[in-house]
Design a protein around this motif. Structure first.
Motif, PDB file in Angstrom:
ATOM      1  N   ARG A  90       3.945   2.015  -5.618  1.00  6.50           N
ATOM      2  CA  ARG A  90       3.805   3.247  -6.389  1.00  6.50           C
ATOM      3  C   ARG A  90       3.774   4.480  -5.488  1.00  6.50           C
ATOM      4  O   ARG A  90       4.368   5.512  -5.797  1.00  6.50           O
ATOM      5  CB  ARG A  90       2.545   3.178  -7.244  1.00  6.50           C
ATOM      6  CG  ARG A  90       2.381   4.346  -8.200  1.00  6.50           C
ATOM      7  CD  ARG A  90       1.317   4.066  -9.249  1.00  6.50           C
ATOM      8  NE  ARG A  90       0.025   3.750  -8.671  1.00  6.50           N
ATOM      9  CZ  ARG A  90      -0.545   2.541  -8.683  1.00  6.50           C
ATOM     10  NH1 ARG A  90       0.095   1.533  -9.254  1.00  6.50           N
ATOM     11  NH2 ARG A  90      -1.728   2.339  -8.146  1.00  6.50           N
ATOM     12  N   ILE A  91       3.097   4.394  -4.346  1.00  8.71           N
ATOM     13  CA  ILE A  91       2.984   5.577  -3.491  1.00  8.71           C
ATOM     14  C   ILE A  91       4.192   5.754  -2.569  1.00  8.71           C
ATOM     15  O   ILE A  91       4.417   6.844  -2.048  1.00  8.71           O
ATOM     16  CB  ILE A  91       1.682   5.549  -2.654  1.00  8.71           C
ATOM     17  CG1 ILE A  91       1.664   4.336  -1.717  1.00  8.71           C
ATOM     18  CG2 ILE A  91       0.469   5.551  -3.560  1.00  8.71           C
ATOM     19  CD1 ILE A  91       0.412   4.274  -0.847  1.00  8.71           C
TER      20      ILE A  91
ATOM     21  N   ASN B  15       3.193  -9.550  -3.850  1.00  9.83           N
ATOM     22  CA  ASN B  15       1.880  -9.236  -4.420  1.00  9.83           C
ATOM     23  C   ASN B  15       0.783 -10.208  -4.003  1.00  9.83           C
ATOM     24  O   ASN B  15      -0.320 -10.189  -4.563  1.00  9.83           O
ATOM     25  CB  ASN B  15       1.960  -9.170  -5.942  1.00  9.83           C
ATOM     26  CG  ASN B  15       2.247 -10.531  -6.567  1.00  9.83           C
ATOM     27  OD1 ASN B  15       2.688 -11.463  -5.886  1.00  9.83           O
ATOM     28  ND2 ASN B  15       2.000 -10.650  -7.856  1.00  9.83           N
TER      29      ASN B  15
ATOM     30  N   THR C 101      -5.201  -7.677  -6.526  1.00 11.87           N
ATOM     31  CA  THR C 101      -5.206  -6.431  -7.272  1.00 11.87           C
ATOM     32  C   THR C 101      -6.303  -5.520  -6.741  1.00 11.87           C
ATOM     33  O   THR C 101      -7.316  -5.988  -6.215  1.00 11.87           O
ATOM     34  CB  THR C 101      -5.434  -6.660  -8.776  1.00 11.87           C
ATOM     35  OG1 THR C 101      -6.662  -7.368  -8.971  1.00 11.87           O
ATOM     36  CG2 THR C 101      -4.291  -7.449  -9.394  1.00 11.87           C
TER      37      THR C 101
ATOM     38  N   SER D 179      -4.704  -1.758  -0.027  1.00 13.48           N
ATOM     39  CA  SER D 179      -4.332  -1.972  -1.432  1.00 13.48           C
ATOM     40  C   SER D 179      -3.517  -3.231  -1.660  1.00 13.48           C
ATOM     41  O   SER D 179      -3.129  -3.941  -0.726  1.00 13.48           O
ATOM     42  CB  SER D 179      -3.517  -0.771  -1.915  1.00 13.48           C
ATOM     43  OG  SER D 179      -2.231  -0.788  -1.317  1.00 13.48           O
ATOM     44  N   ASP D 180      -3.227  -3.419  -2.950  1.00 11.38           N
ATOM     45  CA  ASP D 180      -2.300  -4.463  -3.379  1.00 11.38           C
ATOM     46  C   ASP D 180      -0.868  -3.936  -3.300  1.00 11.38           C
ATOM     47  O   ASP D 180      -0.623  -2.773  -2.959  1.00 11.38           O
ATOM     48  CB  ASP D 180      -2.637  -4.913  -4.802  1.00 11.38           C
ATOM     49  CG  ASP D 180      -2.616  -3.751  -5.806  1.00 11.38           C
ATOM     50  OD1 ASP D 180      -2.142  -2.657  -5.445  1.00 11.38           O
ATOM     51  OD2 ASP D 180      -3.066  -3.951  -6.952  1.00 11.38           O
TER      52      ASP D 180
ATOM     53  N   ALA E 193       1.337  -3.432  -5.781  1.00  9.16           N
ATOM     54  CA  ALA E 193       1.702  -2.474  -6.818  1.00  9.16           C
ATOM     55  C   ALA E 193       1.337  -1.055  -6.402  1.00  9.16           C
ATOM     56  O   ALA E 193       2.108  -0.113  -6.625  1.00  9.16           O
ATOM     57  CB  ALA E 193       1.026  -2.838  -8.135  1.00  9.16           C
ATOM     58  N   THR E 194       0.175  -0.885  -5.772  1.00 11.66           N
ATOM     59  CA  THR E 194      -0.234   0.439  -5.312  1.00 11.66           C
ATOM     60  C   THR E 194       0.685   0.942  -4.210  1.00 11.66           C
ATOM     61  O   THR E 194       1.108   2.106  -4.199  1.00 11.66           O
ATOM     62  CB  THR E 194      -1.682   0.404  -4.816  1.00 11.66           C
ATOM     63  OG1 THR E 194      -2.538  -0.016  -5.882  1.00 11.66           O
ATOM     64  CG2 THR E 194      -2.127   1.762  -4.306  1.00 11.66           C
TER      65      THR E 194
ATOM     66  N   VAL F 130      -5.061   3.884   2.955  1.00 12.78           N
ATOM     67  CA  VAL F 130      -5.111   3.141   1.691  1.00 12.78           C
ATOM     68  C   VAL F 130      -5.034   1.653   2.006  1.00 12.78           C
ATOM     69  O   VAL F 130      -4.109   1.202   2.683  1.00 12.78           O
ATOM     70  CB  VAL F 130      -3.945   3.541   0.757  1.00 12.78           C
ATOM     71  CG1 VAL F 130      -4.009   2.731  -0.534  1.00 12.78           C
ATOM     72  CG2 VAL F 130      -3.994   5.028   0.447  1.00 12.78           C
TER      73      VAL F 130
ATOM     74  N   GLN G 196      -7.427  -1.348  -5.021  1.00  9.62           N
ATOM     75  CA  GLN G 196      -7.147  -0.442  -3.910  1.00  9.62           C
ATOM     76  C   GLN G 196      -8.444   0.241  -3.483  1.00  9.62           C
ATOM     77  O   GLN G 196      -9.359   0.410  -4.278  1.00  9.62           O
ATOM     78  CB  GLN G 196      -6.124   0.616  -4.319  1.00  9.62           C
ATOM     79  CG  GLN G 196      -6.594   1.476  -5.489  1.00  9.62           C
ATOM     80  CD  GLN G 196      -5.597   2.553  -5.853  1.00  9.62           C
ATOM     81  OE1 GLN G 196      -4.532   2.644  -5.275  1.00  9.62           O
ATOM     82  NE2 GLN G 196      -5.939   3.385  -6.809  1.00  9.62           N
TER      83      GLN G 196
END
Length: 611
Positions: A513-514, A540, A601, A506-507, A509-510, A504, A603
């Motif tokens: 989250r994971i 971020n 932002t 990503s940013d 936030a992703t 992944v 992913q």
């Protein structure tokens, strides 16, 4: 934020009619208040020793006198004619007395916001407080009176310390709902909520999140200084204010004193928040003018010196102790603007009350206003934010972020919402047993929309071996800018098993989250775990590469345990059954990151083959 409801033709017509009516009365208000041969009495309100009018003797046709401040600090008298008693109107055993006001000023202004609490006397004895009115656009000044006996129940409440540690959900109606349900019924006389130092945008934000219907936000009229002396003593009929925010920014709610003795004070005749035990600074107030309008008549008020603290906010009254000190939470907000000399940045200091219904909203709106209060502010400004929340007995909570505007929200609003979101997570945590000592926020303003979106991702190799070094390249698109490529060197773990490997890119936030995935139905985190989780959030303004390995991952007390051996996962299984832990069959392992030079932002997921 609340979702705006689409205006129907009926609501638009009503709004237009209201606007026309308000403008008509605004023009009328420019003329002097009509005079009458019956001038208000200059006699001061009776003393406490005059006694209380017996509730059982109240009947239609009784005439008395009420006192309130129309201008200045001196209460003025107005006539009262009793129309009857509404039994159990406010609840079982909670009556309301209906009355009509008389006199040149009340007949011209009507029942105005800020008049609640005005004491009513019959034969020199205290009957109760003006506290309710009938809807809007009333042609007569008809008001409801809360009997003083019901208010004395608040005075006689056993001492109980205000506890902000247990969150309380507000059961009061919002302004919009209240207006729909009470347009033609008795409702509390609005308490003018005076904002000093706030722009219309900040006041609008408050109105959209207003937790109670009895607080009527008034924009641009009134001010506050809790240290300014006011030599006139508080007497029944005087204006008195409950302070929600004080310092470089001020928010205060004002009503009228009903009863006062050497130690205690009762006011309003209805609740402000009905939170019960509270702790709010209590100040004197000066009425600059009373604005007549059938739509929104109110007193224009300046708060002055602090005289004590309100300690009770209940159905029949708010009660305060003279000389008491309210607990407040100190907040400082510093904003560095482009072109300003170092050390010459704007810094605001203020305090907010410690109350679960009001504090998060007051903090959010005040931070939002702090960013608006500068000539160099633009909606396209971005902010680098560094903030700390200090809680007794715990490590500081750090909330750091780069906030850029989006098509939906300016960065100033996003910054305020971000801090409020994390603050609520801590403030309303059921396990918090200590006070929040302070909140400190620093902003560095950056011109323009500093944001980027991930467009595509690729790897320098698709067939890989454990321990290999590869390069992940991501193409990102800045807002109104040329495409850029970000290269991320990645050293793969030597323990990778053969087979497919998902990656992944990503940013933050992703990634959060994971790695901190919430399990549906999981128990809420305690205060210590919440602080650990907030402090572990990723910046971020970086691009992250995360491997998704086919091995168990657990989240326990806000901490992530990746790539667990099967034996360890089995040990944790009872915690999973007790909802104390979240467990998944795939581990998210961050392996590399690079600066993105903006709020990133998006992913992308790519698959590699491990040999």
């Amino acid at each position: 934020m609340q979702t705006r409801r689409k205006a129907t033709p009926g609501t638009r017509i009503f709004a237009a009619a209201a606007l026309i009516a308000a403008n008509t009365f605004f023009l009328a208000a420019q003329s002097p208040v009509p005079t009458s041969s019956a001038q208000p009495s200059s006699t001061p309100p009776p003393s406490v020793a005059a006694g209380v009018f017996p509730r059982v003797q109240v009947h239609r046709g009784l005439r008395g006198t009420a006192y309130t401040v129309f201008e200045g600090t001196q209460p003025e008298a107005m006539g009262v004619e009793i129309l009857g008693v509404l039994h159990n109107y406010l609840g079982p055993g909670q009556d309301m007395i209906l009355a009509r006001l008389a006199g040149a000023k009340p007949e011209y202004t009507g029942v105005v916001a800020g008049m609640s609490g005005s004491p009513v006397y019959i034969d020199g004895k205290l009957l109760g407080a003006l506290s309710y009115r009938i809807g809007q656009f009333s042609k007569e000044p008809i008001a409801g009176i809360t009997p003083i006996q019901q208010m004395f129940q608040v005075r006689d409440q056993p001492a109980e310390a205000a506890s902000p540690l247990a969150a309380a959900a507000s059961t009061s109606l919002t302004n919009s709902a209240a207006s729909e349900l009470t347009a033609a019924t008795m409702q509390p006389i609005e308490t003018p909520l005076i904002f000093s130092g706030f722009s219309p945008e900040a006041i609008k934000l408050w109105q959209e999140h207003l937790p109670t219907s009895s607080l009527s936000a008034v924009a641009g009229v009134g001010g506050g200084s809790s240290s300014e002396p006011q030599p006139e003593p508080l007497v029944p009929g005087s204006a008195v204010s409950a302070v929600l925010v004080r310092g470089d920014l001020n928010i205060s709610a004002t009503c009228t004193v009903t009863y006062i003795d050497t130690r205690q004070l009762l006011a309003c005749g209805h609740p402000i928040t009905q939170f019960g035990p509270v702790s709010m600074p209590m100040t004197k107030a000066e009425v600059l003018a009373t604005l007549p309008s059938p739509l929104n008549a109110f007193k224009i008020i300046n708060t002055t010196e602090t005289v004590g603290a309100f300690t009770q906010d209940r159905q029949s009254a708010i009660g305060g102790l003279l000389g008491a000190t309210a607990r407040m939470i100190p907040v400082s907000v510093a904003v560095d603007r482009p072109g300003e000399e170092k050390g010459a940045h704007r810094k605001l200091h203020f305090e907010v009350i410690d109350n679960s219904q009001i504090t998060p909203l007051a903090l959010m709106v005040s931070i939002y206003q702090s960013l608006l209060a500068n000539n160099s502010y633009t909606e396209e400004s971005s902010y680098r934010m560094t903030s700390d929340i200090d809680i007794d007995g715990f490590p500081p909570v750090h909330i750091d972020s780069l906030v850029a505007p989006t098509d939906q929200l300016p960065a100033s609003m996003q910054a305020a919402l971000t801090i409020a979101q994390h603050f609520v997570q801590l403030y309303n945590n059921a396990s918090r047993l200590t006070n929040i000592r302070s909140v400190n926020v620093e902003f560095e303003a950056i011109p323009g929309r500093q944001s980027l979106q991930i467009e595509s991702v690729r790897s320098s190799a698709n067939l890989i071996h454990p321990g290999d070094s590869i390069v992940i390249e991501a193409t990102v698109r800045p807002y109104h800018g040329e495409l850029r490529n970000l290269r991320i060197p990645v050293t793969l773990p030597t323990t990778l098993p053969p087979g497919a490997l998902r990656v992944v890119v990503s940013d933050a936030a992703t990634l959060d989250r994971i790695t901190l995935f919430p399990r549906p139905g999981a128990l809420p985190l305690d205060i210590g775990a919440s602080i650990a989780q907030i402090n572990s959030l990723h910046a971020n303004d970086r691009l992250y590469v995360t491997l998704l390995e086919p091995s168990p991952q657990a989240v326990l007390d806000g901490r992530t345990l990746a790539a667990l051996p099967i034996s360890m996962a089995n040990v944790f299984e009872p915690l999973r059954s007790n909802q104390e832990m979240s467990l998944s069959g795939e581990s998210a392992i961050p392996v590399a990151s690079v600066p993105a030079a903006g709020m990133l932002t998006g992913q992308q997921l790519i698959s590699l083959q491990v040999e």
